[in-house]
Scaffold this active site. Structure first.
Site, PDB file in Angstrom:
ATOM      1  N   GLN A 105      24.036  -2.478 -26.927  1.00  0.00           N
ATOM      2  CA  GLN A 105      24.236  -1.284 -26.088  1.00  0.00           C
ATOM      3  C   GLN A 105      22.884  -0.606 -25.866  1.00  0.00           C
ATOM      4  OE1 GLN A 105      28.008   0.952 -27.666  1.00  0.00           O
ATOM      5  NE2 GLN A 105      27.182  -0.269 -29.320  1.00  0.00           N
ATOM      6  N   HIS A 123      24.410  -1.912 -21.449  1.00  0.00           N
ATOM      7  CA  HIS A 123      24.117  -0.611 -20.837  1.00  0.00           C
ATOM      8  C   HIS A 123      22.826  -0.605 -20.028  1.00  0.00           C
ATOM      9  CE1 HIS A 123      26.900   1.561 -23.971  1.00  0.00           C
ATOM     10  NE2 HIS A 123      27.564   0.865 -23.066  1.00  0.00           N
ATOM     11  N   CYS A 131      17.371  -0.315  -6.820  1.00  0.00           N
ATOM     12  CA  CYS A 131      17.372   0.439  -5.567  1.00  0.00           C
ATOM     13  C   CYS A 131      18.740   1.077  -5.338  1.00  0.00           C
ATOM     14  CB  CYS A 131      17.006  -0.486  -4.402  1.00  0.00           C
ATOM     15  SG  CYS A 131      17.026   0.402  -2.829  1.00  0.00           S
ATOM     16  N   CYS A 150      11.798   1.998  -3.484  1.00  0.00           N
ATOM     17  CA  CYS A 150      12.024   0.556  -3.389  1.00  0.00           C
ATOM     18  C   CYS A 150      10.948  -0.080  -2.502  1.00  0.00           C
ATOM     19  CB  CYS A 150      13.413   0.318  -2.795  1.00  0.00           C
ATOM     20  SG  CYS A 150      13.763  -1.417  -2.521  1.00  0.00           S
ATOM     21  N   GLY A 190      24.903  -0.705 -36.517  1.00  0.00           N
ATOM     22  CA  GLY A 190      24.257   0.519 -36.053  1.00  0.00           C
ATOM     23  C   GLY A 190      24.887   1.123 -34.817  1.00  0.00           C
ATOM     24  N   THR A 191      26.210   1.054 -34.753  1.00  0.00           N
ATOM     25  CA  THR A 191      26.881   1.724 -33.632  1.00  0.00           C
ATOM     26  C   THR A 191      28.047   2.543 -34.167  1.00  0.00           C
ATOM     27  OG1 THR A 191      28.134   1.451 -31.583  1.00  0.00           O
ATOM     28  CG2 THR A 191      28.128  -0.438 -33.081  1.00  0.00           C
ATOM     29  N   ASN A 216      26.718   0.266 -40.841  1.00  0.00           N
ATOM     30  CA  ASN A 216      25.996   1.448 -40.358  1.00  0.00           C
ATOM     31  C   ASN A 216      25.692   2.370 -41.530  1.00  0.00           C
ATOM     32  OD1 ASN A 216      28.284   3.065 -40.702  1.00  0.00           O
ATOM     33  ND2 ASN A 216      29.005   2.637 -38.637  1.00  0.00           N
ATOM     34  N   ALA A 234      20.060  -0.970 -41.590  1.00  0.00           N
ATOM     35  CA  ALA A 234      20.067  -2.324 -41.015  1.00  0.00           C
ATOM     36  C   ALA A 234      18.783  -3.075 -41.376  1.00  0.00           C
ATOM     37  CB  ALA A 234      20.225  -2.238 -39.505  1.00  0.00           C
TER      38      ALA A 234
HETATM   39  P1  OAD Z   1      25.336   6.432 -31.924  1.00  0.00           P
HETATM   40  O1  OAD Z   1      24.234   7.423 -32.023  1.00  0.00           O
HETATM   41  O2  OAD Z   1      26.656   6.889 -31.452  1.00  0.00           O
HETATM   42  O3  OAD Z   1      25.573   5.749 -33.364  1.00  0.00           O
HETATM   43  C1  OAD Z   1      24.515   5.251 -34.134  1.00  0.00           C
HETATM   44  C2  OAD Z   1      25.074   4.609 -35.380  1.00  0.00           C
HETATM   45  O4  OAD Z   1      24.000   4.001 -36.068  1.00  0.00           O
HETATM   46  C3  OAD Z   1      25.758   5.546 -36.375  1.00  0.00           C
HETATM   47  O5  OAD Z   1      26.983   4.940 -36.796  1.00  0.00           O
HETATM   48  C4  OAD Z   1      24.780   5.604 -37.566  1.00  0.00           C
HETATM   49  O6  OAD Z   1      25.431   5.673 -38.822  1.00  0.00           O
HETATM   50  C5  OAD Z   1      24.119   4.269 -37.444  1.00  0.00           C
HETATM   51  N1  OAD Z   1      22.742   4.209 -37.999  1.00  0.00           N
HETATM   52  C6  OAD Z   1      21.737   5.128 -37.912  1.00  0.00           C
HETATM   53  N2  OAD Z   1      20.624   4.665 -38.494  1.00  0.00           N
HETATM   54  C7  OAD Z   1      20.917   3.424 -38.968  1.00  0.00           C
HETATM   55  C8  OAD Z   1      20.199   2.440 -39.694  1.00  0.00           C
HETATM   56  N3  OAD Z   1      18.914   2.596 -40.050  1.00  0.00           N
HETATM   57  N4  OAD Z   1      20.841   1.280 -40.006  1.00  0.00           N
HETATM   58  C9  OAD Z   1      22.139   1.092 -39.664  1.00  0.00           C
HETATM   59  N5  OAD Z   1      22.848   1.990 -38.986  1.00  0.00           N
HETATM   60  C10 OAD Z   1      22.276   3.141 -38.645  1.00  0.00           C
HETATM   61  O7  OAD Z   1      24.770   5.216 -31.041  1.00  0.00           O
HETATM   62  P2  OAD Z   1      25.595   4.070 -30.280  1.00  0.00           P
HETATM   63  O8  OAD Z   1      26.819   3.706 -31.045  1.00  0.00           O
HETATM   64  O9  OAD Z   1      24.621   3.001 -29.956  1.00  0.00           O
HETATM   65  O10 OAD Z   1      25.490   4.943 -23.959  1.00  0.00           O
HETATM   66  O11 OAD Z   1      26.016   4.806 -28.947  1.00  0.00           O
HETATM   67  C11 OAD Z   1      26.741   4.072 -27.994  1.00  0.00           C
HETATM   68  C12 OAD Z   1      26.403   4.549 -26.606  1.00  0.00           C
HETATM   69  O12 OAD Z   1      26.590   5.972 -26.534  1.00  0.00           O
HETATM   70  C13 OAD Z   1      24.952   4.376 -26.203  1.00  0.00           C
HETATM   71  O13 OAD Z   1      24.657   3.089 -25.716  1.00  0.00           O
HETATM   72  C14 OAD Z   1      24.786   5.405 -25.128  1.00  0.00           C
HETATM   73  C15 OAD Z   1      25.493   6.572 -25.787  1.00  0.00           C
HETATM   74  O14 OAD Z   1      26.027   7.525 -24.936  1.00  0.00           O
HETATM   75  C16 OAD Z   1      25.023   5.241 -22.741  1.00  0.00           C
HETATM   76  O15 OAD Z   1      24.020   5.913 -22.551  1.00  0.00           O
HETATM   77  C17 OAD Z   1      25.832   4.634 -21.642  1.00  0.00           C
END
Ligand code: OAD
Length: 248
Positions: A105, A123, A131, A150, A190-191, A216, A234
């Site tokens: 992502q 993403h 463009c 563009c 990490g999501t 995470n 991670a």
């Molecule tokens: P988040 O900020 O929602 O979540 C980050 C996750 O990473 C959390 O669960 C933390 O516990 C974990 N974390 C932080 N540091 C870490 C480490 N060193 N090792 C392992 N885990 C760690 O980010 P995303 O889930 O990526 O979308 O967010 C998803 C989407 O929401 C993004 O792509 C973005 C955002 O809005 C768009 O912009 C379309």
């Protein structure tokens, strides 16, 4: 052996014998490279910035220069950052298993710089612009221009990223879904797992009994195979997991 050791050993066994490993990464994997996540209460981007203003089609229509400035800053920071041991561990893992699909992502390009081939970017990417009229995609543009244009048709370019309210790139989503359906091991790294449709991928994998690891920083409740959970960094856990699976 601690609980962590036991989970590591059990999941490493699944990795060692895996046919197809699918990996989904989020902002947490780049946190140790110094790139902020989105939802951390103190440092998360969405606690300082308004996604409506900066990451939506309406926000861009209202103030494209502001949006471009924000993405330009993020691109400069991503270029200055270095991949961390977690990115490198996944690039290494791809060499050790028969088939690995890496789905991210993230838009920072750090997986590619760590050597991961064929990254599915759900993403989009900070390193591309698109463009607004002819849809052409560009990997370079005039970085000094406040509103880049563009080279083909002169219309305004926009960052080639997915904004709130927009659909994900169709082919990327199809490939991610196919991987979640086909894999026998799935890793979510990490999501926070709150943004759909990426958030559904681990469930898709679990639904056909793939071994699923959720890694995470948050404290996680104990889980039973085929679901594995690890709370940790991670950059520490992934290299250890790859060593444990393949170098023992
Ligand atoms: P988040 O900020 O929602 O979540 C980050 C996750 O990473 C959390 O669960 C933390 O516990 C974990 N974390 C932080 N540091 C870490 C480490 N060193 N090792 C392992 N885990 C760690 O980010 P995303 O889930 O990526 O979308 O967010 C998803 C989407 O929401 C993004 O792509 C973005 C955002 O809005 C768009 O912009 C379309």
């Amino acid at each position: 052996m601690s609980d962590l050791d036991l989970v590591m050993a059990a999941f490493a066994d699944r990795l060692r014998t895996a046919r197809h490993v699918a990996v989904l990464t989020g902002a947490g994997i780049s946190a140790e490279s110094g790139i902020p996540t989105f939802r951390d209460a103190q440092t998360g981007l969405w606690s300082h910035f308004n996604p409506e203003e900066l990451a939506s089609p309406d926000g861009f229509a209202r103030n494209p220069a502001l949006v471009w400035r924000w993405y330009a800053e993020r691109r400069v920071k991503a270029c200055a950052a270095q991949p961390n041991p977690a990115h490198y561990a996944l690039a290494e893992l791809a060499k050790r298993v028969p088939h690995l699909t890496l789905i991210t992502q993230n838009i920072d390009g750090l997986h590619q710089r760590a050597g991961s081939p064929c990254v599915i970017e759900l993403h989009g990417s900070l390193h591309r612009a698109r463009c607004t009229v002819d849809g052409s995609v560009h990997t370079t543009w005039d970085y000094d221009e406040e509103l880049p244009h563009c080279p083909n048709c002169g219309a305004m370019l926009r960052p080639d990223v997915v904004w709130f309210g927009e659909l994900l790139p169709r082919r990327a989503l199809e490939m991610a879904w196919e991987a979640a359906l086909d894999c026998d091991v799935f890793m979510s790294i990490g999501t926070s797992g709150v943004v759909e449709p990426a958030a559904s991928l681990p469930r898709v994998a679990l639904s056909h009994d793939a071994a699923v690891l959720i890694l995470n920083l948050e404290q996680t409740t104990a889980a039973r195979p085929p679901l594995f959970t690890i709370s940790g960094k991670a950059g520490e856990v992934l290299p250890r997991l790859v060593r444990e699976a393949f170098d023992r």
